[in-house]
Design a protein around this motif. Structure first.
Motif, PDB file in Angstrom:
ATOM      1  N   GLU A 281       0.826  -1.201   0.000  1.00  0.00           N
ATOM      2  CA  GLU A 281       0.000   0.000   0.000  1.00  0.00           C
ATOM      3  C   GLU A 281       0.861   1.253   0.000  1.00  0.00           C
ATOM      4  O   GLU A 281       0.461   2.288  -0.521  1.00  0.00           O
ATOM      5  CB  GLU A 281      -0.905   0.026   1.238  1.00  0.00           C
TER       6      GLU A 281
ATOM      7  N   ARG B  80      -3.375 -12.870  -9.681  1.00  0.00           N
ATOM      8  CA  ARG B  80      -4.573 -12.647  -8.853  1.00  0.00           C
ATOM      9  C   ARG B  80      -5.421 -13.914  -8.769  1.00  0.00           C
ATOM     10  O   ARG B  80      -5.930 -14.268  -7.710  1.00  0.00           O
ATOM     11  CB  ARG B  80      -5.396 -11.492  -9.423  1.00  0.00           C
TER      12      ARG B  80
ATOM     13  N   LEU C  88      -9.531  -9.685   1.020  1.00  0.00           N
ATOM     14  CA  LEU C  88      -9.614  -8.367   0.370  1.00  0.00           C
ATOM     15  C   LEU C  88     -10.811  -7.574   0.889  1.00  0.00           C
ATOM     16  O   LEU C  88     -10.720  -6.364   1.108  1.00  0.00           O
ATOM     17  CB  LEU C  88      -9.732  -8.537  -1.143  1.00  0.00           C
TER      18      LEU C  88
ATOM     19  N   ARG D 250     -10.601  -5.466   4.424  1.00  0.00           N
ATOM     20  CA  ARG D 250      -9.920  -4.163   4.399  1.00  0.00           C
ATOM     21  C   ARG D 250     -10.768  -3.133   3.662  1.00  0.00           C
ATOM     22  O   ARG D 250     -10.881  -1.988   4.091  1.00  0.00           O
ATOM     23  CB  ARG D 250      -8.554  -4.313   3.729  1.00  0.00           C
ATOM     24  N   GLU D 251     -11.388  -3.574   2.578  1.00  0.00           N
ATOM     25  CA  GLU D 251     -12.234  -2.675   1.802  1.00  0.00           C
ATOM     26  C   GLU D 251     -13.408  -2.172   2.630  1.00  0.00           C
ATOM     27  O   GLU D 251     -13.775  -0.992   2.571  1.00  0.00           O
ATOM     28  CB  GLU D 251     -12.737  -3.435   0.573  1.00  0.00           C
TER      29      GLU D 251
ATOM     30  N   HIS E 120      -8.601  -0.227  -0.806  1.00  0.00           N
ATOM     31  CA  HIS E 120      -8.646  -1.140  -1.947  1.00  0.00           C
ATOM     32  C   HIS E 120      -7.377  -1.993  -2.002  1.00  0.00           C
ATOM     33  O   HIS E 120      -6.360  -1.672  -1.399  1.00  0.00           O
ATOM     34  CB  HIS E 120      -8.843  -0.372  -3.253  1.00  0.00           C
ATOM     35  N   SER E 121      -7.454  -3.080  -2.753  1.00  0.00           N
ATOM     36  CA  SER E 121      -6.387  -4.077  -2.706  1.00  0.00           C
ATOM     37  C   SER E 121      -5.180  -3.679  -3.551  1.00  0.00           C
ATOM     38  O   SER E 121      -5.301  -2.988  -4.556  1.00  0.00           O
ATOM     39  CB  SER E 121      -6.914  -5.426  -3.210  1.00  0.00           C
TER      40      SER E 121
END
Length: 423
Positions: A84, A130, A144, A147-148, A158-159
């Motif tokens: 990130e 992915r 995923l 966190r979103e 976002h991832s």
């Protein structure tokens, strides 16, 4: 341990850190670019990671994938990664090969081959990555989603791997603009650590990097996070999951804020190893889970304190209750001095182990320069953890773990495996 280093800034804005370490006849070179998924824009998620792949596709004087061959032929190793917060590239080589690493890094900073062929090739590679790491893994989509859902700020939530639709929509023109903006010397930190003379190393750095032109400053990232005032919850159907599981998350403060050190220690007390509180409660004593792990993030913006559990029963309720009870017990009764000292010993051991190596030391120096603007934190940051008290840990447990601050994402086995997958 005191890490001695030199700090320089080239005329083009490249920040350079040099540290001599003669414990082995090797040298590590780490280049950190201040670009991660936090710098992406809606509709272009996954771009920072996609571009990391592009950096191995050749540049003006180096053919496609030849970067890796040059390093291997010199007896070294290399790689890169995206988070990130940043994208980094690194090499470890015999110390007489420093010039090779600098030449390779400078050539792709100055003149990368951002061609349509390379772009399409690496986009297909990332999409397959992915599928392998998220879409076709049990509980991958839940990872995923937590966190979103927990972070209301898109830049933070976002991832890193990105959405398939966004990867499909990306263009080679996007990649070229991304390169010009973010892969400039004024947006990077270069750290060299190893059995080298710093005066000679700086001369080589200037030779390879100083003529690279700077670019305009990238836009600032908005890391403000809205206050969470009510619990958030989502449930995913996961055809690949054999048992129910869930992510449970709370907001955590940015790195280096006073409370972040106490939360890092609490994460070790609750979740590190088989003697941790949650492992003993969920797995050993009550046999309610087969897995219990988690993390406390440490980014420049708000982050997460998260717990991951795979439940042993038919649903997640027993595990959720046990976790809530343990968090309340910390808030009400605190933690013991023994637990605090054990967590401090663990953090100290992990930190010292990391900076023992040339590469680990180069990474720590670069991270403190990039994130905090102060590479000398390599010598002082550990003290902040060691000053945390049991009362500090009890206070943050009361402050950050309220029921209205909780986010839960559950992954439930699909009624018929193979139908639909995670939704």
């Amino acid at each position: 341990m005191n890490v001695e280093f030199e700090q320089h800034v080239l005329a083009n804005g490249l920040r350079v850190l040099l540290s001599r370490n003669t414990t082995s006849p090797c040298v590590a070179v780490a280049v950190y670019y201040d670009v991660g998924s936090r710098n992406e824009t809606p509709g272009r998620s996954g771009f920072a990671h996609l571009f990391e792949h592009m950096m191995f596709e050749g540049s003006e004087h180096i053919g496609k994938t030849e970067h890796m061959k040059h390093i291997a032929n010199a007896g070294g190793e290399m790689n890169g990664s995206t988070s990130e917060e940043r994208t980094n590239y690194f090499e470890v080589l015999p110390s007489n090969q420093l010039g090779l690493a600098l030449w390779l890094e400078a050539d792709r900073m100055r003149a990368l081959n951002v061609t349509r062929e390379n772009f399409e090739n690496q986009r297909a590679t990332v999409k397959e990555e992915r599928r392998q790491s998220i879409d076709n893994q049990p509980y991958g989509p839940a990872y995923l989603r937590h966190r979103e859902l927990a972070l209301g700020n898109w830049a933070l939530g976002h991832s890193v791997i990105g959405d398939m639709a966004d990867l499909d929509a990306a263009t080679v023109e996007d990649a070229q603009a991304f390169y010009r903006l973010y892969y400039a010397p004024n947006n990077a930190v270069l750290a060299v650590v190893g059995d080298v003379d710093c005066t000679d190393a700086l001369e080589q750095v200037r030779r390879y990097f100083e003529a690279i032109p700077r670019s305009e400053a990238p836009p600032e990232v908005d890391t403000t996070e809205p206050e969470q005032t009510a619990e958030k919850h989502d449930t995913l159907s996961d055809a690949l999951a054999a048992m129910p599981g869930f992510w449970l998350a709370y907001h955590a403060p940015p790195r280096r804020s006073p409370d972040s050190y106490a939360l890092q220690l609490l994460q070790r007390i609750l979740l590190h190893g088989r003697s941790s509180r949650l492992y003993k409660s969920l797995i050993k004593e009550h046999e309610a889970a087969i897995e219990c792990s988690g993390f406390c993030g440490s980014s420049r913006g708000p982050d997460l304190f998260a717990v991951w559990t795979i439940s042993k029963g038919n649903d997640n309720e027993a595990c959720k209750t046990l976790i809530a009870q343990e968090l309340k017990r910390v808030a009400d009764d605190g933690v013991s001095e023994h637990e605090v000292q054990k967590a401090k010993n663990l953090i100290k051991a992990q930190y010292l182990d990391r900076i023992q190596t040339n590469l680990g030391r180069a990474m720590v120096l670069a991270e403190h320069m990039l994130y905090d603007g102060d590479p000398n934190l390599v010598n002082t940051e550990l003290d902040r953890y060691l000053r945390v008290s049991a009362a500090d840990i009890q206070r943050v447990a009361r402050c950050y773990f309220g029921p209205e601050q909780r986010t839960i994402v559950e992954a439930l086995p699909a009624a018929a495996a193979g139908k639909g997958g995670a939704a």
